[in-house]
Motif scaffolding. Structure first.
Motif, PDB file in Angstrom:
ATOM      1  N   ARG A 178       0.842  -1.201   0.000  1.00  0.00           N
ATOM      2  CA  ARG A 178       0.000   0.000   0.000  1.00  0.00           C
ATOM      3  C   ARG A 178       0.876   1.250   0.000  1.00  0.00           C
ATOM      4  O   ARG A 178       0.734   2.146   0.834  1.00  0.00           O
ATOM      5  CB  ARG A 178      -0.931  -0.016   1.220  1.00  0.00           C
ATOM      6  CG  ARG A 178      -1.849  -1.220   1.289  1.00  0.00           C
ATOM      7  CD  ARG A 178      -2.728  -1.361   0.045  1.00  0.00           C
ATOM      8  NE  ARG A 178      -3.601  -0.223  -0.149  1.00  0.00           N
ATOM      9  CZ  ARG A 178      -4.820  -0.139   0.357  1.00  0.00           C
ATOM     10  NH1 ARG A 178      -5.313  -1.150   1.086  1.00  0.00           N
ATOM     11  NH2 ARG A 178      -5.563   0.925   0.140  1.00  0.00           N
ATOM     12  N   ARG A 237       1.051   3.753  -2.150  1.00  0.00           N
ATOM     13  CA  ARG A 237       0.375   5.011  -2.469  1.00  0.00           C
ATOM     14  C   ARG A 237      -0.383   5.556  -1.265  1.00  0.00           C
ATOM     15  O   ARG A 237      -0.440   6.778  -1.061  1.00  0.00           O
ATOM     16  CB  ARG A 237      -0.556   4.802  -3.662  1.00  0.00           C
ATOM     17  CG  ARG A 237       0.181   4.592  -4.980  1.00  0.00           C
ATOM     18  CD  ARG A 237      -0.768   4.254  -6.111  1.00  0.00           C
ATOM     19  NE  ARG A 237      -0.079   4.162  -7.393  1.00  0.00           N
ATOM     20  CZ  ARG A 237       0.593   3.102  -7.818  1.00  0.00           C
ATOM     21  NH1 ARG A 237       0.670   2.020  -7.055  1.00  0.00           N
ATOM     22  NH2 ARG A 237       1.208   3.100  -8.999  1.00  0.00           N
ATOM     23  N   LEU A 238      -0.957   4.666  -0.488  1.00  0.00           N
ATOM     24  CA  LEU A 238      -1.643   5.095   0.731  1.00  0.00           C
ATOM     25  C   LEU A 238      -0.649   5.684   1.729  1.00  0.00           C
ATOM     26  O   LEU A 238      -0.938   6.710   2.379  1.00  0.00           O
ATOM     27  CB  LEU A 238      -2.380   3.907   1.350  1.00  0.00           C
ATOM     28  CG  LEU A 238      -3.265   4.191   2.569  1.00  0.00           C
ATOM     29  CD1 LEU A 238      -4.344   5.206   2.217  1.00  0.00           C
ATOM     30  CD2 LEU A 238      -3.884   2.902   3.085  1.00  0.00           C
ATOM     31  N   LEU A 267       2.163   7.135   0.946  1.00  0.00           N
ATOM     32  CA  LEU A 267       2.576   8.434   0.408  1.00  0.00           C
ATOM     33  C   LEU A 267       1.549   9.511   0.733  1.00  0.00           C
ATOM     34  O   LEU A 267       1.904  10.643   1.100  1.00  0.00           O
ATOM     35  CB  LEU A 267       2.776   8.327  -1.097  1.00  0.00           C
ATOM     36  CG  LEU A 267       3.214   9.608  -1.808  1.00  0.00           C
ATOM     37  CD1 LEU A 267       4.593  10.047  -1.318  1.00  0.00           C
ATOM     38  CD2 LEU A 267       3.225   9.407  -3.322  1.00  0.00           C
ATOM     39  N   GLY A 268       0.277   9.167   0.618  1.00  0.00           N
ATOM     40  CA  GLY A 268      -0.762  10.137   0.961  1.00  0.00           C
ATOM     41  C   GLY A 268      -0.735  10.515   2.436  1.00  0.00           C
ATOM     42  O   GLY A 268      -0.944  11.688   2.790  1.00  0.00           O
ATOM     43  N   ALA A 269      -0.471   9.536   3.292  1.00  0.00           N
ATOM     44  CA  ALA A 269      -0.405   9.827   4.727  1.00  0.00           C
ATOM     45  C   ALA A 269       0.781  10.704   5.077  1.00  0.00           C
ATOM     46  O   ALA A 269       0.764  11.430   6.083  1.00  0.00           O
ATOM     47  CB  ALA A 269      -0.349   8.524   5.511  1.00  0.00           C
ATOM     48  N   ALA A 303       1.744  13.234   3.404  1.00  0.00           N
ATOM     49  CA  ALA A 303       1.570  14.556   2.788  1.00  0.00           C
ATOM     50  C   ALA A 303       1.842  15.714   3.751  1.00  0.00           C
ATOM     51  O   ALA A 303       2.530  16.675   3.376  1.00  0.00           O
ATOM     52  CB  ALA A 303       0.166  14.662   2.189  1.00  0.00           C
ATOM     53  N   THR A 346       1.022  13.449  10.726  1.00  0.00           N
ATOM     54  CA  THR A 346       1.493  12.407   9.802  1.00  0.00           C
ATOM     55  C   THR A 346       1.447  11.040  10.454  1.00  0.00           C
ATOM     56  O   THR A 346       0.970  10.058   9.851  1.00  0.00           O
ATOM     57  CB  THR A 346       2.921  12.727   9.346  1.00  0.00           C
ATOM     58  OG1 THR A 346       2.934  13.964   8.654  1.00  0.00           O
ATOM     59  CG2 THR A 346       3.449  11.635   8.429  1.00  0.00           C
ATOM     60  N   ALA A 350      -4.174   4.594   8.543  1.00  0.00           N
ATOM     61  CA  ALA A 350      -4.106   3.831   7.287  1.00  0.00           C
ATOM     62  C   ALA A 350      -3.822   2.360   7.565  1.00  0.00           C
ATOM     63  O   ALA A 350      -4.391   1.477   6.907  1.00  0.00           O
ATOM     64  CB  ALA A 350      -3.023   4.420   6.381  1.00  0.00           C
TER      65      ALA A 350
END
Length: 461
Positions: free
Chosen positions: A228, A230-231, A233-235, A237, A263, A270
């Motif tokens: 996961r 991409r998840l 990476l989003g977290a 941000a 973060t 997540a």
């Protein structure tokens, strides 16, 4: 042929129809044999061209006969149009006319084709969390805090390597089994790392960051094992945004810490979301649980690699950042090695030829991995040789682990880490040379082991 045949109407009657048939019959009889043969040959050639794709790969005329039978040719048609007595004689004629053609089988798909985006993303995800350190530097400026962070990080790294291997083993049974393994092991790893870090730093603001680092490494390891990226990476941000604006604007102590806390909260949330989804509606598997000893060498390698990277970062932190970013390309090259080795196995006929070709594949992949690190070392002010030796050690160790060979890279890496640490503590004058000597010796040993162990065709079958 003899002379012309006399024409005489039957019963002395002038029968025009009979006369015409007789004339046509006489003309037919007068046709040369070679004309009839040419017509039949032309018909056979047309049939051969029509069925060439089916006749060419045939290894016997009987296969051609089966093709003709499937075309629905009758015995009368074979005799009248093609001038053959039977289906089999026509098949033999066609088999002799059409050259043998055995088309190459379609190229097999590469079973080890890497996911380019995923590999690049993983390399970035290994380095991006480092933005939390400049954001929270005021919390851990003492030597005790730095030592606590290093120790907690080493424990987290070692635990995460062993837990990740164990989760991948359980993934073979079911994704839910891997999730259960991670759900039980990740909190224990975070707790152990936090406890050891707190024992060194004691209560205070730095303790908060030690616990946060331990929790993040455990949670991020879960997301990486579950693919996961991409998840994750989003977290990250908020942390990325804070690190990006830090060179131009200082948001103040509270926002700095707040971004790191936000973060961490997003990453943990997540993890909960992913684990809940993996466990939803799945019963516990009855497959045997692998022994803990099978994951031990992976944890020991993680500890050794962490020690080597920590000592390298002590002298040249920016070079270590480049090394961390290279882990994405390193993973991509692990896949490429496996794919190229399988292709070499298909292209060679003897074990000796495969050993040479697989050795060339290994040298090429290692060269491609190390090449960008040379200018990176120069740009960061580090000496290229120790960094390249450490990178070669890590990559060959990971390659052997990818083939299930774990104890050799663990033992060699531990020996190198012990040599570097002992020289730093017992012989400070030799400390600058120890990383180069120890990592070069270890990398050489692992390259030799890789050529020997992976140069066998059975390793890739």
């Amino acid at each position: 042929m003899s002379g012309p045949i006399a024409l005489e109407p039957p019963d002395g009657r002038d029968d025009t129809l009979t006369l015409r048939l007789a004339v046509e019959s006489t003309m037919t009889l007068r046709l040369p044999d070679r004309v009839r043969r040419a017509g039949r040959d032309s018909a056979i050639d047309r049939l051969a061209a029509h069925l060439a794709e089916q006749i060419g790969p045939a290894v016997h005329a009987y296969e051609v006969a089966a093709v003709l039978e499937s075309e629905g040719l009758t015995a009368q048609q074979i005799a009248d149009e093609y001038g053959h007595d039977s289906l089999f004689t026509l098949a033999e004629d066609l088999y002799s006319r059409v050259p043998r053609s055995f088309p190459e089988p379609p190229a097999a798909a590469d079973p080890w084709a890497p996911d380019h985006v995923r590999c690049a993303l993983r390399g970035a995800l290994f380095a991006l969390p480092g933005l939390a350190y400049p954001l929270t530097a005021r919390l851990w400026q003492s030597e005790e805090a730095v030592l606590a962070l290093v120790v907690a990080g080493l424990v987290s790294w070692s635990w995460g390597q062993g837990l990740g291997h164990r989760a991948y083993l359980r993934m073979a049974a079911a994704r839910a089994e891997a999730a259960r393994t991670l759900m039980a092991g990740a909190p224990l790893g975070a707790l152990l790392a936090s406890f050891l870090g707190l024992a060194l730093v004691g209560p205070g603001p730095a303790a908060v960051f030690v616990v946060g680092q331990s929790c993040y490494l455990a949670a991020a390891g879960v997301l990486l094992v579950l693919a996961r990226e991409r998840l994750l990476l989003g977290a990250l941000a908020p942390l990325i945004a804070g690190g990006a604006m830090l060179p131009w604007w200082d948001p103040g102590p509270l926002p700095r810490v707040g971004l790191s806390v936000l973060t961490l909260t997003l990453v943990v949330a997540a993890v909960g979301h992913c684990l809940r989804g993996a466990l939803k509606g799945s019963a516990k598997s009855n497959s045997p649980t692998p022994p803990f000893s099978s994951s031990l060498p992976y944890g020991l390698f993680g500890l050794a690699a962490g020690v080597l990277v920590a000592f390298a970062g002590q002298r040249h932190p920016f070079a270590v950042i480049a090394l961390t970013l290279s882990m994405g390309p390193a993973e991509w090259l692990l896949y490429r090695y496996r794919g190229l080795a399988v292709a070499a196995l298909r292209a060679t006929a003897t074990p000796a030829a495969f050993r040479w070709r697989s050795g060339a594949v290994l040298a090429g992949c290692l060269f491609v991995y190390l090449l960008p690190l040379f200018p990176a070392a120069l740009l960061t002010g580090a000496r290229p040789a120790p960094l390249l030796a450490l990178a070669a050690l890590l990559w060959t160790a990971l390659l052997l682990q990818a083939f299930g060979i774990a104890w050799l890279p663990a033992a060699v890496s531990l020996a190198a880490a012990t040599g570097v640490a002992s020289s730093d503590l017992l012989a400070p004058a030799l400390a600058p040379l120890a990383p180069l000597f120890c990592c070069t010796a270890a990398a050489t040993a692992l390259v030799g082991g890789t050529v020997h162990l992976l140069g066998r065709p059975t390793a890739h079958a």
